[in-house]
Design an enzyme around this catalytic site. Structure first.
Site, PDB file in Angstrom:
ATOM      1  N   ALA A  48       5.528   3.954   3.666  1.00 33.28           N
ATOM      2  CA  ALA A  48       4.484   4.748   3.004  1.00 33.28           C
ATOM      3  C   ALA A  48       4.342   4.520   1.508  1.00 33.28           C
ATOM      4  CB  ALA A  48       4.774   6.236   3.235  1.00 33.28           C
ATOM      5  N   PHE A  52      -0.521  -1.283   2.478  1.00 31.63           N
ATOM      6  CA  PHE A  52      -1.347  -0.593   3.471  1.00 31.63           C
ATOM      7  C   PHE A  52      -0.779   0.771   3.862  1.00 31.63           C
ATOM      8  CE2 PHE A  52      -2.836  -5.015   4.334  1.00 31.63           C
ATOM      9  CZ  PHE A  52      -4.192  -4.785   4.168  1.00 31.63           C
ATOM     10  N   PHE A  73      11.723   2.393   1.801  1.00 30.19           N
ATOM     11  CA  PHE A  73      13.004   1.905   1.286  1.00 30.19           C
ATOM     12  C   PHE A  73      12.770   1.445  -0.142  1.00 30.19           C
ATOM     13  CE2 PHE A  73      16.914  -0.589   3.062  1.00 30.19           C
ATOM     14  CZ  PHE A  73      17.745   0.338   2.484  1.00 30.19           C
ATOM     15  N   ALA A 139       7.128  -3.645   6.233  1.00 27.27           N
ATOM     16  CA  ALA A 139       7.199  -5.093   6.028  1.00 27.27           C
ATOM     17  C   ALA A 139       8.545  -5.355   5.379  1.00 27.27           C
ATOM     18  CB  ALA A 139       6.065  -5.579   5.132  1.00 27.27           C
ATOM     19  N   TYR A 224      -2.225  -9.226  11.385  1.00 29.87           N
ATOM     20  CA  TYR A 224      -3.074 -10.171  10.667  1.00 29.87           C
ATOM     21  C   TYR A 224      -3.349 -11.364  11.568  1.00 29.87           C
ATOM     22  CZ  TYR A 224      -4.967 -13.272   7.143  1.00 29.87           C
ATOM     23  OH  TYR A 224      -5.798 -14.126   6.468  1.00 29.87           O
ATOM     24  N   TYR A 234       1.068 -19.062   9.595  1.00 31.95           N
ATOM     25  CA  TYR A 234       0.974 -17.629   9.879  1.00 31.95           C
ATOM     26  C   TYR A 234       0.867 -17.353  11.377  1.00 31.95           C
ATOM     27  CZ  TYR A 234       0.662 -12.727   9.135  1.00 31.95           C
ATOM     28  OH  TYR A 234       0.967 -11.394   9.175  1.00 31.95           O
ATOM     29  N   LYS A 243       3.851 -10.866  15.353  1.00 29.52           N
ATOM     30  CA  LYS A 243       2.601 -10.106  15.500  1.00 29.52           C
ATOM     31  C   LYS A 243       2.139 -10.083  16.970  1.00 29.52           C
ATOM     32  CE  LYS A 243       2.083  -8.779  11.210  1.00 29.52           C
ATOM     33  NZ  LYS A 243       2.521  -7.400  10.881  1.00 29.52           N
ATOM     34  N   VAL A 273      -3.228  -9.248  -1.617  1.00 33.78           N
ATOM     35  CA  VAL A 273      -2.018  -9.435  -2.406  1.00 33.78           C
ATOM     36  C   VAL A 273      -1.141  -8.191  -2.267  1.00 33.78           C
ATOM     37  CG1 VAL A 273      -1.096  -9.846  -4.714  1.00 33.78           C
ATOM     38  CG2 VAL A 273      -3.326 -10.815  -4.071  1.00 33.78           C
TER      39      VAL A 273
END
Ligand code: NAI
Ligand code: NA
Length: 396
Positions: A48, A52, A73, A139, A224, A234, A243, A273
């Protein structure tokens, strides 16, 4: 103290409390300007504090008037040592939430661990009873598996063969050729263990087992896709396997939520970014060209515009949630438009150290990067002595 950026490659070791606060206030004002959202009232956001996840927390609170619990974290501020950006972002968010009379509590620790899950479940029980929306926006480069104790490190590598393409050092503007060696099977498994859906499912299982999910509860994780230009590193690389796993997990979770009339979604978001994306080779060059094209077309969005649109025009329209043929919500629709991608692909061919300042938005990339850490934010006086010791009011 006077706080200045200390950059090491794609990370900045310092963060500015006033700049982070201004970023959060700007995001709140944006969400308010878009009007109220008939949305969730009790929201849990995992991841949080930045990117995003932070935008999701702000949209929930200031768009839908929701009570929020945020898990992240981050490094707390200490005497003479600035905290991490997510620490200052959260301090600012909570200050504004308190002012607005909104419930907001935060938990700083390893969301992959059983301990932090326990703390979160107890807090929900004590304060909110049940949750209407769970946002999964972690992430991380590593995960200590809570059951086996094994440490998994994720990697950003192609699969099968080496991948060579252009990349840019966004500090110097130097465009060069990079070759990335392919991942081993172990690398793939480790990346899936960190960034795939296992932990998301563990969170939902834990919440459900203790009856902490409200009827109709929704959960959303972020993914993504991107263009063929970046596919090898990716979507068809190690992170893409993770993903794929995350997207498959949405179906598993949806099955488990059927009795509650609940649902799990993956939302495919735009390339932006963030601390996470700056670390991926090739992507910064793609983003700097993409920004140029999308800004020229009036289509550019940051994390807050993306998430506000996700809530208002996808998740909480009052009708069906629009999804693609694989069941995914798409807010990368503008990035993936044919005209946008055709222009980016043409610019990619021409991109060099010499041409990039003109054909790409390197300046926009750099500004966004510094903004992540609270630097180069308009309206902030960086010569001013600031108190680095900022507290997070609702920290549990
Ligand atoms: P970010 O680096 O800004 O945010 C990561 C969040 O996770 C932070 O709140 C951080 O404190 C938290 N976190 C990391 N490790 C943790 C741990 N062990 N325990 C608790 N919290 C932890 O990243 P960003 O870019 O917002 O990424 C969020 C999601 O969005 C990821 O799944 C990413 O793949 C996805 N995404 C990112 C895109 C991009 O261009 N940045 C595009 C589309 C999807
Ligand atoms: Na996030």
């Amino acid at each position: 103290m006077i706080i200045t950026p200390k950059v090491r490659g794609f990370i900045c070791l310092t963060a500015h409390p006033k700049g982070c606060e201004q970023n959060v206030v700007n995001q709140i004002n944006y969400v308010k300007s878009k009007g109220p959202i008939e949305g969730p009232k009790r929201v849990l956001v995992l991841g949080a504090s930045t990117g995003f996840g932070l935008a999701s927390r702000i949209t929930s609170a200031f768009g839908a008037n929701a009570a929020t619990i945020g898990v992240f974290f981050e490094k707390p501020a200490a005497e003479g040592k600035p905290g991490s950006p997510g620490w200052y972002n959260t301090a600012a968010f909570e200050k504004e939430a308190q002012k607005a009379g909104l419930y907001a509590k935060s938990i700083n620790g390893d969301a992959f661990s059983d301990e932090i899950k326990r703390t979160t479940l107890d807090l929900i029980k004590a304060d909110l009873g049940q949750i209407d929306l769970v946002i999964y926006s972690l992430a991380s480069p590593r995960r200590v598996h809570p059951k086996t104790g094994v440490i998994h490190n994720s990697v950003l590598k192609p699969i099968g063969q080496p991948f060579s393409n252009k990349t840019v050092d966004f500090h110097t503007g130097n465009v060069s050729e990079v070759t990335i060696t392919p991942a081993s099977d172990e690398d793939i498994a480790n990346t899936v263990a960190v960034m795939g859906g296992e932990d998301w499912e563990m969170w939902i299982d834990a919440l459900k087992a203790e009856n902490l999910l409200a009827p109709g509860a929704t959960t959303v994780a972020y993914s993504y896709i991107g263009p063929s230009l970046t596919e090898a590193v990716y979507r068809k690389g190690t992170i893409g396997r993770a993903k794929d796993h995350l997207e498959a997990t949405a179906f598993t979770i949806s099955d488990k939520l059927k009795d509650l009339n609940g649902k799990a979604y993956v939302s495919v978001n735009k390339a932006l970014v963030t601390q996470a994306s700056s670390a991926i080779p090739v992507i910064p060059l793609y983003i700097s060209l993409l920004y140029k094209v999308m800004k020229a077309k009036g289509l550019h969005e940051g994390t807050i515009e993306q998430i506000q649109r996700l809530f208002q025009e996808r998740l909480y329209t009052g009708g069906e949630v629009a999804v693609d043929e694989k069941g995914r919500i798409r807010v990368d629709d503008w990035e993936m438009r044919d005209d946008v991608q055709a222009e980016v692909a043409a610019l990619w061919e021409k991109a060099s150290t010499e041409s990039l300042p003109e054909i790409g938005d390197l300046q926009g990339y750099r500004t966004d990067f510094f903004n992540l850490f609270g630097f180069e934010v308009p309206g902030v006086n960086y010569d001013e002595d600031v108190n680095e010791l900022v507290e997070v009011p609702g920290l549990v």
